[in-house]
Design a protein around this motif. Structure first.
Motif, short mmCIF file in Angstrom:
data_model
loop_
_atom_site.label_atom_id
_atom_site.label_comp_id
_atom_site.label_asym_id
_atom_site.label_seq_id
_atom_site.Cartn_x
_atom_site.Cartn_y
_atom_site.Cartn_z
N PHE A 127 0.94 -1.01 0.00
CA PHE A 127 -0.28 0.04 -0.44
C PHE A 127 0.60 1.17 -0.22
N ASP A 128 0.14 2.88 -0.54
CA ASP A 128 0.61 3.62 -0.64
C ASP A 128 0.30 4.55 -0.41
N PHE A 129 0.21 5.80 1.25
CA PHE A 129 -0.50 6.56 0.75
C PHE A 129 0.27 7.71 0.90
N PRO A 130 -0.42 8.95 0.70
CA PRO A 130 0.36 10.00 0.28
C PRO A 130 0.42 10.67 2.07
N GLU B 262 12.37 9.32 3.52
CA GLU B 262 12.71 10.63 2.41
C GLU B 262 11.46 11.19 2.20
N ASP B 263 10.65 10.21 1.15
CA ASP B 263 9.51 10.44 0.36
C ASP B 263 8.09 11.44 0.88
N GLU B 264 7.47 12.49 0.88
CA GLU B 264 5.77 12.56 1.55
C GLU B 264 5.24 11.49 1.36
N ARG B 265 5.76 10.26 1.84
CA ARG B 265 4.02 8.81 1.95
C ARG B 265 4.95 8.43 2.94
N ALA B 266 3.41 7.34 2.75
CA ALA B 266 3.56 6.08 4.03
C ALA B 266 3.26 4.53 2.53
N LEU B 267 4.92 4.39 2.95
CA LEU B 267 4.60 3.14 2.01
C LEU B 267 3.95 2.21 3.26
N VAL B 268 3.41 0.74 2.46
CA VAL B 268 3.08 -0.49 4.07
C VAL B 268 3.36 -1.20 3.33
N VAL B 269 3.98 -2.32 3.42
CA VAL B 269 4.20 -3.86 3.03
C VAL B 269 3.65 -4.55 4.31
N VAL B 270 2.96 -5.78 3.75
CA VAL B 270 1.84 -6.79 4.99
C VAL B 270 1.95 -7.89 4.31
N ARG B 271 2.92 -8.74 5.28
CA ARG B 271 2.65 -10.08 5.02
C ARG B 271 1.94 -10.63 6.22
N ASN C 16 -9.12 -0.91 4.09
CA ASN C 16 -10.25 -0.08 4.54
C ASN C 16 -9.19 0.32 6.23
N VAL C 17 -8.91 -0.64 6.98
CA VAL C 17 -8.56 0.08 7.91
C VAL C 17 -7.15 0.88 7.86
N LEU C 18 -6.11 0.40 6.69
CA LEU C 18 -5.12 1.60 6.64
C LEU C 18 -5.69 3.24 6.03
N ASP C 19 -6.49 2.91 4.88
CA ASP C 19 -7.14 3.72 5.15
C ASP C 19 -7.43 5.28 6.19
N ARG C 20 -8.34 4.50 6.45
CA ARG C 20 -9.02 5.40 8.21
C ARG C 20 -7.80 5.47 8.21
N PHE C 21 -6.71 4.77 8.66
CA PHE C 21 -5.85 5.33 10.16
C PHE C 21 -4.97 6.57 9.02
N PHE C 22 -4.98 6.45 7.81
CA PHE C 22 -3.77 7.32 7.39
C PHE C 22 -4.45 8.75 6.73
N SER C 23 -5.88 8.46 7.19
CA SER C 23 -6.60 9.47 6.72
C SER C 23 -6.36 10.24 8.15
N LEU D 9 -0.62 0.05 15.18
CA LEU D 9 -0.14 1.34 13.87
C LEU D 9 0.01 2.58 15.43
N ALA D 10 -0.87 2.97 16.03
CA ALA D 10 -1.15 4.03 16.84
C ALA D 10 -0.12 4.45 17.67
N GLN D 11 0.68 3.18 18.23
CA GLN D 11 1.18 2.16 18.85
C GLN D 11 3.19 3.26 18.53
N ALA D 12 3.02 2.44 17.17
CA ALA D 12 4.28 2.46 16.20
C ALA D 12 4.68 3.98 17.09
N VAL D 13 3.49 5.19 16.52
CA VAL D 13 3.62 6.32 15.22
C VAL D 13 3.95 6.80 16.97
N GLU D 14 3.43 6.77 17.55
CA GLU D 14 3.41 7.52 18.98
C GLU D 14 4.88 7.56 19.80
N GLU D 15 5.37 6.32 20.18
CA GLU D 15 6.59 5.69 20.21
C GLU D 15 7.48 6.07 18.79
N ALA D 16 7.44 6.87 18.07
CA ALA D 16 7.95 7.13 16.66
C ALA D 16 8.74 8.47 17.15
#
Lengths: 281, 97, 266
Positions: free
Chosen positions: B6-9, B36-45, B57-64, B88-95
């Motif tokens: 997935f790729d989000f602005p 560096e880029d102005e994107r969120a690049l997500v790879v899910v396994r 849907n889940v990622l759309d909602r999160f990154f919006s 995801l929220a936990q990771a972003v908060e810690e970052a």
């Protein structure tokens, strides 16, 4: 600065990484081959299993009581703590490096945090070979420095790694922890429910729970399930120095102990405690 | 097992990399790194096949709701959408801490 | 007679009877021009612990092996005798008494003895003539300096019997065979095990069930070769990772060690 100790935190609720931190002196934790190096198992995704970035083993350097230490902590939640090629090589490889330091006269204190069902079936013989190398390294290393094992969580320690536990200089367990060669479910599956009902927790812990193992001398210290108590037990184990004789080398003692057992008789944890206590006198 | 990309602005960078979670039953691990880029690049396994739409849907909602320019790797063992968002929220908060 | 008994008798000339416990055979015999101690675990229908009557490596077996190996260590001061583990073990016993009485420690005792002997300079050789399964192989074979095996379709190396693996993973034997073709580590045949690089030598063209004189001679020669090779090498298990097969099929084991060494002191 020392970390504030938070009451009511259970050691067993911590992840492998947090457990390693809890056992090292505050601020000294340094992870080797951490998640961002992505040294994951190459064997899982071809078999349709999602890998984990650290393959379920945390290798951490730091200090215990001011002395250099290495913690090898298995993550119970990933693949039941199963040992594969990478996770096994992390444990064996770190112990081999600790051996090199010990031979050079600068021993590193090794701690194994064991929470595993044994060999990861998807990696089968690769796990088997890795565990043989873990055994070899423990035996070589404990000539110089005690190798301390911790079995804390209810998953317990089974299979080839239960043999590793048997080789440790000192074994620390909680009441929740359990130690056995074969897991209860495997025994039930192989030998039938009459041999052992794997859902009968009272009976399972009666045989292989931490309290029983310490009571009969197959583990050394029973500790409360909180980080400070486990860390204290680890420090005390190292402070005790090398045992005069390792448990797995006490052949006469255990041949005598087995000799007094009547295998046709009903036996349980309590009875065994009294039989073996008598033998000791 | 399925791999999804997935790729989000996004425009707001993170200051450091963060690892959270474990690939245990109903859970997942996240490796989040500055990008560096102005994107969120997500790879899910993920262990569960055929849930591409749910992930989108889940990622759309999160990154919006969260502006995070980062590279994000997710290793999933059947986590619910709720758990995914929480991690995801936990990771972003810690970052950002 | 089990293969463990057959090969023990063929290599030592000693009748596989009258031992205590009857499941662990032990004798000294010549290999080339030196004396070696042979150990084999065999079925014992009278075993005190009934779950270990089929040749499994159980409580009595683990401690007995430890005793026999330690006897060699304390007897030999100058020339260190070779110790040969004849391996035909279907696994460890699954039982209530076994766990209660510390099966993990019994197996640790024999691991400890073999590894201790190896470190003390005794060449320890495993000769796999039949099944080499799981905990039993860890305790009787896998601490050897050198592992030899007969190339034979009933020689199996695995972490669980095929029957149990099928039951526990809920896969059919056919499915297991299919996976095994793609992932050699999950295969049962000794040829696949050899691809992992831990075997010193795979002995070809030997009748594993009814060995004739020439078969026994060939195996004895292979043992002599393994003993002399072990005497000239390190007392650890590093040779397993140095083989060309290991470089190819255990590359992750090597890479992990390299990276750990880089990061050990930073």
């Amino acid at each position: 600065m020392s970390a504030p100790s938070i009451p009511r935190v259970h050691f067993t609720e911590l992840s492998a990484r947090e457990r390693a931190k809890a056992l090292l002196e505050a601020g000294t934790f340094r992870e080797l081959l951490g998640p961002f190096e992505r040294i994951e198992s190459p064997h899982l995704s071809p078999q349709g299993v999602v890998p984990q970035s650290d393959d379920g083993v945390v290798v951490a350097r730091g200090t215990i009581d001011g002395s250099p230490a290495v913690i090898l902590a298995i993550e119970a939640a990933f693949q039941g703590g199963g040992i594969g090629e990478v996770s096994g090589a992390k444990i064996a490889g770190a112990l081999e490096l600790a051996l090199g330091d010990a031979e050079a006269g600068t021993p590193v204190r090794p701690v194994l945090v064991l929470e595993t069902g044994g060999i990861r079936l998807q990696e089968a013989n690769l796990g088997l070979l890795a565990i043989a190398e873990v055994h070899a390294a423990i035996i070589a290393l404990r000539r110089y420095v005690p190798v301390v094992g911790v079995i804390a969580g209810p998953l317990g320690c089974f299979g080839g790694m239960s043999i590793a536990a048997g080789l440790c200089s000192y074994l620390i367990m909680t009441r929740e922890g359990r130690l056995g060669l074969n897991g209860p479910a495997v025994i039930e599956e192989e030998a039938g429910v009459a041999e052992l009902d794997s859902r009968d927790n009272r009976r399972v812990w009666d045989i292989m729970g931490g309290e029983q193992r310490v009571a009969v001398g197959m583990a050394d210290t029973l500790t409360e399930d909180d980080p400070d108590s486990v860390a204290r037990a680890v420090r005390e184990a190292f402070a005790a120095g090398l045992p005069e004789r390792h448990r797995s080398a006490k052949v006469e003692r255990y041949e005598t102990r087995l000799g007094v057992i009547d295998s046709s008789q009903e036996l349980d944890g309590q009875k065994l405690r009294s039989i073996w206590a008598e033998e000791r006198r | 097992m399925e791999t999804l990309n997935f790729d989000f602005p996004a425009s707001r960078p993170v200051s450091r990399r963060v690892h959270v979670g474990v690939v245990g039953s109903g859970d997942l691990e996240i490796l989040l790194e500055p990008l560096e880029d102005e994107r969120a690049l997500v790879v899910v396994r993920t262990s569960a096949d055929g849930f591409g739409e749910v992930w989108r849907n889940v990622l759309d909602r999160f990154f919006s709701r969260n502006d995070v320019a980062a590279s994000i790797e997710i290793n999933d063992q059947g986590a619910t959408p709720g758990t995914v968002s929480l991690r995801l929220a936990q990771a972003v908060e810690e970052a950002r801490s | 007679m089990s293969r463990g008994s057959t090969w023990f008798a063929a290599l030592t000339g000693v009748k596989p009877a009258g031992f205590e416990p009857a499941s662990v055979l032990c004798a000294d015999a010549k290999v080339g021009d030196e004396r070696a101690r042979f150990l084999s675990v065999v079925p014992n229908s009278e075993a005190r612990f009934p779950r270990a009557r089929g040749g499994e490596l159980g409580l009595e077996e683990g401690w007995a092996i430890a005793w026999y190996v330690r006897e060699v260590m304390s007897d030999d001061e100058g020339d260190r005798r070779a110790i040969i583990a004849v391996v035909d073990v279907p696994g460890q016993p699954y039982g209530y008494h076994e766990e209660l009485l510390g099966l993990n420690l019994a197996l640790a005792a024999s691991v400890n003895a073999y590894a201790g002997a190896r470190l003390a300079g005794h060449p320890v050789i495993a000769l796999v003539v039949g099944r080499a399964i799981s905990g039993a192989f860890l305790a009787h074979g896998l601490q050897a300096n050198r592992i030899l095996a007969l190339r034979d379709e009933d020689v199996e190396v695995q972490v669980m019997s095929k029957r149990s693996t099928a039951r526990i993973t809920r896969r059919s034997v056919d499915e297991l065979d299919k996976i095994a073709r793609e992932v050699p580590a999950t295969a049962f045949d000794v040829g696949s095990f050899a691809r992992l690089g831990a075997l010193h030598h795979l002995i070809e063209g030997v009748n594993a069930d009814e060995p004739g004189d020439a078969d026994v001679e060939r195996v004895r020669d292979a043992l002599a070769g393994a003993i002399s090779s072990a005497r000239q090498d390190a007392t650890d298990l590093s040779s397993r990772l140095e083989s060309p097969e290991a470089r190819e099929n255990r590359s992750a084991s090597l890479r992990v060690r390299e990276k750990l060494a880089e990061q050990w002191n930073q």
